[in-house]
Design an enzyme around this catalytic site. Structure first.
Site, PDB file in Angstrom:
ATOM      1  N   SER A  55      33.026  56.971 114.806  1.00  0.00           N
ATOM      2  CA  SER A  55      32.458  57.455 113.541  1.00  0.00           C
ATOM      3  C   SER A  55      33.476  57.826 112.476  1.00  0.00           C
ATOM      4  O   SER A  55      33.099  58.051 111.330  1.00  0.00           O
ATOM      5  CB  SER A  55      31.542  58.648 113.803  1.00  0.00           C
ATOM      6  OG  SER A  55      30.303  58.196 114.281  1.00  0.00           O
ATOM      7  N   LYS A  84      32.605  66.309 105.984  1.00  0.00           N
ATOM      8  CA  LYS A  84      31.371  65.755 106.547  1.00  0.00           C
ATOM      9  C   LYS A  84      30.391  66.887 106.821  1.00  0.00           C
ATOM     10  O   LYS A  84      30.795  67.970 107.258  1.00  0.00           O
ATOM     11  CB  LYS A  84      31.717  65.031 107.859  1.00  0.00           C
ATOM     12  CG  LYS A  84      30.567  64.254 108.489  1.00  0.00           C
ATOM     13  CD  LYS A  84      31.034  63.578 109.792  1.00  0.00           C
ATOM     14  CE  LYS A  84      29.990  62.680 110.399  1.00  0.00           C
ATOM     15  NZ  LYS A  84      30.471  62.008 111.629  1.00  0.00           N
ATOM     16  N   SER A 143      29.432  57.128 111.623  1.00  0.00           N
ATOM     17  CA  SER A 143      28.537  58.026 110.934  1.00  0.00           C
ATOM     18  C   SER A 143      29.195  58.775 109.779  1.00  0.00           C
ATOM     19  O   SER A 143      28.497  59.319 108.934  1.00  0.00           O
ATOM     20  CB  SER A 143      27.983  59.053 111.921  1.00  0.00           C
ATOM     21  OG  SER A 143      29.026  59.861 112.424  1.00  0.00           O
TER      22      SER A 143
END
Ligand code: MG
Ligand code: ZN
Lengths: 492, 484, 95
Positions: free
Chosen positions: B175, B76, B151
């Site tokens: 997330s 990420k 996210s």
């Protein structure tokens, strides 16, 4: 126009046109913790480095960087708290104080708000009118900001983060101070205590000690405090005093004109000797304090406090009492001798083998004069305590006179020799042999028969002349006491 | 030849160790897949050339050391990676090149893995659909115009579409677990303090935690082992022994007690999710687990609490993005104007909303009513869990109240978007470990997940329970590569 | 409680985010609904509850007082949008 006057020895008032006003002062002193590395990062705190060379990833607030606290800074603030006879809080919390400024890279300062590491304490001041206790409200740890440089470029401000993150102790006094003189004494005393503890070097030129000064005025006799103004970041005692004088007068004038004092932050303009409002810059200040989620609460073991207590040196107040009691010197002398740890150490070294009173006089007189002139600290004194004590002993044992001693001292300043050796090599030993002295005196009296006659006719002032002649002829070495005695008997 | 991108990490590691295939072959197949998959928009930065060099070097050295020998991994874009652009999905960091490597990614590299690329995410991890990224929406491989969750949406999408063999994300309110649930993958949020936060772009410091997203529970145990550990550079990292989660992994969960919190049976929950939950309960019973009804009475206050605490911390954490030290800077006639323009142009709408809410709840006169109140309720929520764990070993809930939704569906209604995290947020508030495992499909053929919540630092327990469930669920991630 | 435009202007000033009127209009609606949502907490009486200070059951760990970092000016200034060889550069601060 109002006029500042010291009404009597004891108090400081401002005489307005209508009333007599008392000045109420509280100080927030920012003292830089003496430590190698910063409060939450391991970059150096050393003064005077090239710009931005003492900056870590944490200090410049790069994404993902986290604070880790310096154990030594915690110990230093506990020690300072103990030196201020203050309560050490076993539980304290670091908060974020949020505001934007170019030299505040995180966008917040890590400080302590509701739960500081040190609580209430006190500082004792020796004023000419007696001792006065100034209350300490709290001491908390916080980060220093970087430096904005406004005068290197017409359009831009340059930012140096070397100071960013250095540990500061903010020491907040109660509003117990009443005059610029008390502020002077308070800052000096605080500085002295921290220097004894080696927790802050107190170097005001390098910014290690600055203060925010809170000033308000009230009519003599009133109990309620007036509205206060905070004068930010004043970095010398002289400026603090000037700022207080100006600000108090300004407030009195406002109040006597029927106007109100606005609670605000002000700056002291050192060129104009005036304070001015910072209100425009302040417009949007709301610091939004909240506990820093990157840190846990600070829990201090009792054992750490006890351990640090044991390491505390004798502090100026206790030392002063001891000096007065054991060395039998005056409060005035003791105060000066304990003002710096190095001075008291020097003094105690000298009196190991020398007269305590004479030693105090020599240190505070001749030695201080030399140090002042050369602008050096006593730790780097050109005359060692050992040699000064020998010199004092030569005086006590009447081997040399006070006047010769001064001559020898002058030589010692240039070359820190044993004064005995100087006295021998220059033949300065006092002449105390009565037979030798009588010889000189007889010679002088014979040479000045006319003056002897005048003296005997009542012109007694001439006694001094004879003494002078004897000293001159002996090269200053004649024992004045003996000369006196012999002369008197000869002139009878 | 078999498609290596279908393999689990455990199989890839074994294959590389046994020389069934090389790291280069593995890396090439993921690169090939990723290059055909731009439509998913999962990658922000591709490090394919560098990854190939690393793979070749690995093969040349011919030594397989560490937990992840020769494994390419994309992460990420919240993890700072040395000399590789790190954006946090934001314009304000769109040109930021860290000179340092986050502790967690560094741990992966020390185990033999190397960086394949940086994956898309909601801006500063603020979002539940990956629609707030400056670099555009991410698509869920389960369907065009379907969100992957957020996210860590780019991470989940890339993993489900076989563009990376596993990945790591960050989880502040769900997330990792919510996108895992939306993409039929396994996602674990470790106990707060288990993994270092050093070098991860901060969103909300008291809630953020990095964790793995993987295809299987076994992979999850392996990756968690690799990334966990005390870090003296993070004051909130906990100095506790790291288990070898893989070696200790077992489906023997007999006689454990699992709690079913009644407050998680929310209104309007699709019956499919209720059915899924029952299926989970039955499977666990089948594994010999004792089921117990429990109550977590303050559950309904978790989301409002979260939406005070997280924005408050974020408003302060994001104050450093001011155009001075790094990142985007806009023009301004003076310092304040420069700040205001930089932050106005640099941050997207959702980030602005949260900064403003956070500023508001901390501002003078409101602190007690909002922030302090929230910290009190947070205490109550944590105590709910503490009490529950006196009687149960873990807690089973659905991961999300619905399956993946369509892009744009909730974009204009922030509160309805926030409701997505209703089952995941309490876990972050209490600092607990929790895992989402794929458990079935809804009527639209979109995956659904179940969540297991554990005691602090008892990730092993929820991994074991997950393994027992995984065996019984027999979940297949049936994706046609429609986007290629 | 809904959040009015003046309040939004004030907090956007504190947060150093410039907003035009249209943005403020939109935000006013969004923020009001969020505030309404978080005010659900008011239903709960928390008078006797101590706020959570940390989610971790531990006290702050210490670092030794050592100099381990510094002399990396190039790295520190590397990402700055405006700098000299020695300094970060920002528009003049108006006093
Ligand atoms: Mg102040
Ligand atoms: Zn301060």
């Amino acid at each position: 126009m109002v006029e500042i006057m010291t009404e009597n020895k004891f108090d400081y008032f401002i005489n307005g046109e209508k009333n007599k006003w008392e000045v109420i002062i509280g100080l927030e002193v920012h003292a830089q913790v003496l430590s190698k590395s910063k409060l939450f990062s391991s970059s150096s705190t050393k003064f005077g480095a090239e710009p931005n060379t003492q900056v870590s990833l944490v200090d410049s607030a790069l994404p993902g960087m986290l604070p880790v606290i310096n154990q030594f800074c915690i110990e230093q603030s506990i020690k300072t708290g103990l030196g201020l006879k203050a309560k050490i809080n076993r539980h304290s919390v670091f908060d974020r104080k949020n505001y934007f400024y170019a030299d505040l890279p995180q966008g917040y300062q890590i400080s302590q708000y509701k739960n500081p590491i040190v609580g209430e304490g006190e500082v004792i001041l020796d004023m000419p009118y007696g001792t006065k206790k100034i209350g300490i409200e709290r001491l908390h740890l916080e980060q220093d900001a970087g430096k904005s440089i406004h005068d290197m470029d017409p359009e831009n401000t340059f930012v140096d983060l070397n100071r960013s993150g250095i540990a500061l102790m903010e020491i907040v006094s109660k509003p117990d101070l009443r005059s610029p003189e008390e502020v002077n004494a308070y800052v000096k005393k605080l500085r002295s205590i921290m220097r004894y503890l080696a927790t802050c070097d107190g170097n005001m030129q390098e910014g290690s000690l600055r203060a925010d000064v809170n000033v308000s005025v009230r009519k003599v006799g009133d109990i309620k405090y007036g509205t206060r103004c905070e004068i930010k970041n004043v970095n010398s005692i002289k400026f603090m005093q000037m700022a207080i004088e100006y600000e108090a007068k300004r407030q009195v004038e406002l109040l006597e004109d029927g106007k109100a004092v606005d609670q605000e932050t002000r700056l002291f303009d050192t060129k104009k000797n005036k304070t001015k409002s910072m209100r425009l810059k302040e417009e949007a200040h709301d610091y939004r304090y909240f506990p820093d989620p990157d840190l846990l609460p600070l829990e201090i073991d009792k054992s750490l406090i006890d351990k640090l207590k044991k390491t505390l040196p004798e502090l100026p107040d206790e030392k002063k009492d001891r000096f007065m009691k054991i060395y039998n010197i005056s409060a005035y002398e003791a105060n000066i001798l304990v003002s710096e740890k190095e001075i008291s150490d020097y003094y105690e070294e000298v009196i190991k083998q020398a007269d305590k009173k004479l030693a105090a006089n020599w240190i505070m007189g001749d030695l201080f004069a030399v140090l002042n002139k050369k602008n050096i600290s006593i730790a780097r004194s050109p005359v060692s305590p050992k040699n000064l004590s020998i010199l004092i002993n030569l005086i006590s044992s009447e081997e040399i006179s006070g006047r010769i001693a001064k001559e020898v001292f002058e030589i010692m300043i240039e070359k820190d020799d044993n004064p005995k050796v100087i006295v021998e090599s220059k033949g300065l030993r006092q002449q105390s042999d009565p037979i030798e002295l009588e010889k000189i005196i007889t010679e002088i009296l014979t040479k000045n028969k006319d003056k002897v006659a005048q003296y005997k006719n009542g012109k007694e002032k001439l006694f001094g002349f004879f003494i002078g002649q004897v000293m001159k002829s002996s090269g200053g070495r004649a024992n004045p006491k003996l000369v006196n005695e012999i002369l008197k008997s000869k002139l009878k | 030849m078999t498609d290596l991108t279908n393999f689990s990490i455990v199989d890839l590691v074994n294959g590389i160790k046994n020389k069934d295939f090389t790291s280069e072959e593995v890396t090439k197949s993921f690169i090939k897949n990723a290059e055909n998959s731009d439509k998913l928009n999962a990658y922000i930065t591709k490090c394919f050339d560098e990854a190939l060099v690393s793979a070749k070097n690995f093969d040349k050295k011919n030594i397989s050391k560490g937990l992840l020998p020769g494994i390419p991994i994309a992460v990420k874009d919240m993890f700072c990676t040395k000399d590789v652009k790190t954006t946090a999905g934001s314009k304000i960091l769109n040109n930021f090149l860290p000179t340092y490597e986050s502790t967690v990614t560094n741990k992966l590299w020390l185990e033999g893995a190397f960086l394949l690329g940086k994956l898309n995410c909601d801006e500063f991890a603020m979002g539940s659909s990956n629609e707030t990224s400056f670099f555009g929406n991410v698509t869920n491989p389960f369907g065009d115009k379907i969100v992957p969750g957020g996210s860590s949406g780019g991470s989940a999408s890339a993993l489900a579409a076989n563009l990376t063999p596993a990945t790591i994300g960050t989880d502040t309110g769900g997330s990792i677990r919510q996108p895992a649930s939306f993409t039929g993958t396994v996602g674990l949020k470790p106990t707060y303090g288990r993994c270092s936060r050093w070098g991860i772009v901060a969103f909300a410091s008291s809630l953020d935690q990095a964790g793995p997203l993987t295809k299987t529970v076994e992979d999850c145990a392996l990756l968690l082992h690799a990334m966990s550990g005390y870090d003296p550079k993070d004051s909130t990292s906990v100095n506790i022994k790291v288990n070898d989660f893989s070696s200790n992994l077992t489906e023997k969960v007999k006689d454990l007690t699992i709690g079913i919190p009644k407050e998680y049976r929310v209104e309007d929950m699709p019956t499919e999710i209720d059915k899924l939950w029952k299926k989970g309960i039955d499977f666990l019973k089948d594994a010999g687990v004792v089921i117990k009804d429990i109550s977590l009475p303050h559950t309904m206050y978790a989301l409002p609490t979260y939406y005070i605490v997280a924005p408050a911390e974020a408003s302060s954490n994001l104050a450093r993005y001011d155009g001075v030290k790094y990142g985007h800077r806009s023009k301004g006639n003076n310092l304040i104007e420069m700040y205001e323009n930089t932050r106005s142009e640099g941050f997207g709408d959702e980030v602005k909303r949260r900064i403003l809410i956070g500023t508001y709840v901390l501002s003078s006169g409101y602190y007690d009513a909002y922030y302090l109140k929230a910290q009190k309720v947070r205490k109550l929520i944590k105590e709910d869990f503490d009490k529950a764990f006196n009687n149960v070993d873990a807690i089973l809930t659905p991961s999300t109240p619905s399956s993946a939704f369509k892009m744009g569906e909730k974009k204009d209604d922030p509160v309805s978007m926030y409701l997505n995290d209703i089952f995941t947020v309490p876990v972050n508030l209490a600092g607990l470990p929790a895992i989402s495992i794929p458990s079935g499909y809804d009527k639209n053929n979109l995956p659904l997940g179940l969540q297991l919540i554990g005691r602090p630092f008892d990730e092993q327990m929820i991994l074991n329970l997950s393994l027992a469930l995984q065996k019984r669920m027999n979940f297949k991630r049936n994706i046609k590569a429609w986007w290629k | 409680m809904s959040i009015d435009k003046e309040t939004i202007k004030h907090i956007s000033k504190l947060a150093r985010i410039s907003l035009d009127d249209k943005k403020i209009d939109n935000l006013s609606k969004d923020l009001s609904s969020i505030i309404k949502f978080i005010e659900k907490l008011n239903k709960l009486n928390t008078d006797d509850i101590k706020p959570l200070t940390s989610i971790i059951d531990a006290s702050l760990k210490y670092r030794k007082d050592e100099i381990l970092e510094g002399k990396i000016r190039e790295q520190i200034l590397k990402n700055s949008p405006e700098k000299t060889d020695e300094f970060f550069v920002v528009p003049k601060v108006v006093e």
